[in-house]
Structure formats: structure tokens, C-alpha cells
Design a protein around this motif. Structure first.
Motif, PDB file in Angstrom:
ATOM      1  N   LYS A   1       0.832  -1.211   0.000  1.00 22.99           N
ATOM      2  CA  LYS A   1       0.000   0.000   0.000  1.00 22.99           C
ATOM      3  C   LYS A   1       0.864   1.257   0.000  1.00 22.99           C
ATOM      4  N   TRP A   2       1.996   1.190   0.681  1.00 23.94           N
ATOM      5  CA  TRP A   2       2.893   2.343   0.727  1.00 23.94           C
ATOM      6  C   TRP A   2       3.476   2.616  -0.653  1.00 23.94           C
ATOM      7  N   ILE A   3       3.936   1.575  -1.328  1.00 22.15           N
ATOM      8  CA  ILE A   3       4.505   1.742  -2.671  1.00 22.15           C
ATOM      9  C   ILE A   3       3.434   2.221  -3.645  1.00 22.15           C
TER      10      ILE A   3
ATOM     11  N   LYS B   1       9.742  14.421   0.509  1.00 22.03           N
ATOM     12  CA  LYS B   1       9.680  14.001   1.912  1.00 22.03           C
ATOM     13  C   LYS B   1       8.237  13.953   2.390  1.00 22.03           C
ATOM     14  N   ASN B   2       7.467  14.976   2.051  1.00 26.47           N
ATOM     15  CA  ASN B   2       6.056  15.008   2.443  1.00 26.47           C
ATOM     16  C   ASN B   2       5.254  13.897   1.778  1.00 26.47           C
ATOM     17  N   ALA B   3       5.594  13.578   0.523  1.00 24.34           N
ATOM     18  CA  ALA B   3       4.908  12.490  -0.180  1.00 24.34           C
ATOM     19  C   ALA B   3       5.198  11.152   0.486  1.00 24.34           C
ATOM     20  N   ILE B   4       6.429  10.952   0.904  1.00 23.79           N
ATOM     21  CA  ILE B   4       6.799   9.706   1.581  1.00 23.79           C
ATOM     22  C   ILE B   4       6.064   9.584   2.902  1.00 23.79           C
TER      23      ILE B   4
ATOM     24  N   ASN C   1       1.789   7.176   6.088  1.00 26.28           N
ATOM     25  CA  ASN C   1       0.700   7.316   7.061  1.00 26.28           C
ATOM     26  C   ASN C   1      -0.609   6.731   6.533  1.00 26.28           C
ATOM     27  N   VAL C   2      -0.906   6.977   5.270  1.00 29.23           N
ATOM     28  CA  VAL C   2      -2.135   6.442   4.683  1.00 29.23           C
ATOM     29  C   VAL C   2      -2.064   4.920   4.618  1.00 29.23           C
ATOM     30  N   ALA C   3      -0.904   4.396   4.254  1.00 26.93           N
ATOM     31  CA  ALA C   3      -0.744   2.940   4.211  1.00 26.93           C
ATOM     32  C   ALA C   3      -0.896   2.342   5.607  1.00 26.93           C
TER      33      ALA C   3
END
Length: 163
Positions: free
Chosen positions: A15-17, A36-39, A44-46
Motif C-alpha cells: 500500500k505504501w509503494i 519528503k512530504n509524499a513519503i 501514514n495512509v498505508a
């Protein structure tokens, strides 16, 4: 403390990828801060989507992530009205002029109240929790989720550096 199974770690990683790929598709060139914010956002969403609990912190992460995506302009998301929790104001009693300061019990209660307030600020959605018992359960569940996130990131970092 509970251990996290490898299948849950694999689900989180997938889900993170997937979240990183979606964000990358929206913006071809990103600055270091945006990356950095996208990571962070996709992790967090994953983490929130991987959890099977019915806790409040995953919903708070979803709200934050949607607001962050709207703010950054990623995707075509509608603005979602932020729900604010209503905090009850507690009127403090003033000590009588002739009496001593609070007893040891009252001092300990104040310390617990201050530490609870700090904890409420650390846990997503914690500011809406009024019950200390719920706050502790949410905190423990959130710690397990963070532990999962750190384990997966460490494993990913060690596998990329050894290759």
C-alpha cells in the motif's frame, strides 16, 4: 507487546509503494521537501489502511492526509470540511485564601492531566478523546502501527543499501 506478522508488513509495504506511485504520477518533478512530504503522507495512509482496528487514529490520519493532499494540490480531491471536536471547558475551583495548596492526590492528578494533554497532542485524533482509558488504548494501538512502519522502512533501507 504484540508482534506484527509478516503478511501485515507485506500489505503495508504494497500500500505504501502504491501510494508513492500515485503521488509520483501526479507530479513529475518534486523538490526534496515535496518528496519528503509524499513519503510521509503515503506511509501514514498505508499505515491507517493496513490496520484492522476500529480506533480513532486511522480516521484522523485519513482526514489529515486528505487535507494535505488538497493543500498540496495532489489529485483532484474535494475539500473536506474539517470536523472539530468540542472540548468541554472545565471551570477550576479557586482555593480558599486561608487553606494550603492542593494535597498530594491533587498534585498527582494535575500531573496526570498535563501528561494526558501532551499525549492527546501526539496521537492523531487524540484531542477529541475525553476518556483516559480510551486514550491509552488508542496510544498502544498507534505505537504498534508505528512499530510496523519502522520495521518495514528499516527492512527496505537495509535491502536497498546491500544491493
Amino acid at each position: 507487546m504484540q508482534t506484527v506478522s509478516s503478511s501485515v508488513k507485506e500489505e503495508f509495504l504494497k500500500k505504501w509503494i502504491k501510494g508513492l506511485q500515485k503521488y509520483d504520477a501526479c507530479k513529475s518533478e518534486m523538490s526534496i521537501t515535496e518528496r519528503k512530504n509524499a513519503i510521509k503522507l503515503s506511509a501514514n495512509v498505508a499505515m491507517a489502511s493496513t490496520t484492522t482496528s476500529t480506533r480513532q487514529w486511522p480516521r484522523a490520519i485519513w482526514r489529515r492526509s486528505v487535507m494535505a493532499a488538497v493543500k498540496s494540490g495532489a489529485g483532484e480531491m474535494k475539500k473536506i470540511r474539517r470536523r472539530r471536536c468540542l472540548m468541554k471547558r472545565i471551570r477550576r475551583r479557586r482555593p480558599m485564601a486561608g487553606k494550603r495548596a492542593a494535597s498530594k492526590y491533587k498534585a498527582a492528578a494535575r500531573v496526570v492531566k498535563k501528561r494526558s494533554a501532551v499525549l492527546k497532542g501526539l496521537i492523531p485524533g487524540g484531542e477529541c478523546m475525553e476518556d483516559d482509558n480510551t486514550l491509552i488504548k488508542e496510544t498502544l494501538d498507534y505505537i504498534l502501527a508505528l512499530r510496523l512502519q519502522v520495521d518495514v522502512m528499516r527492512h527496505l533501507a537495509s535491502s536497498t543499501t546491500s544491493s
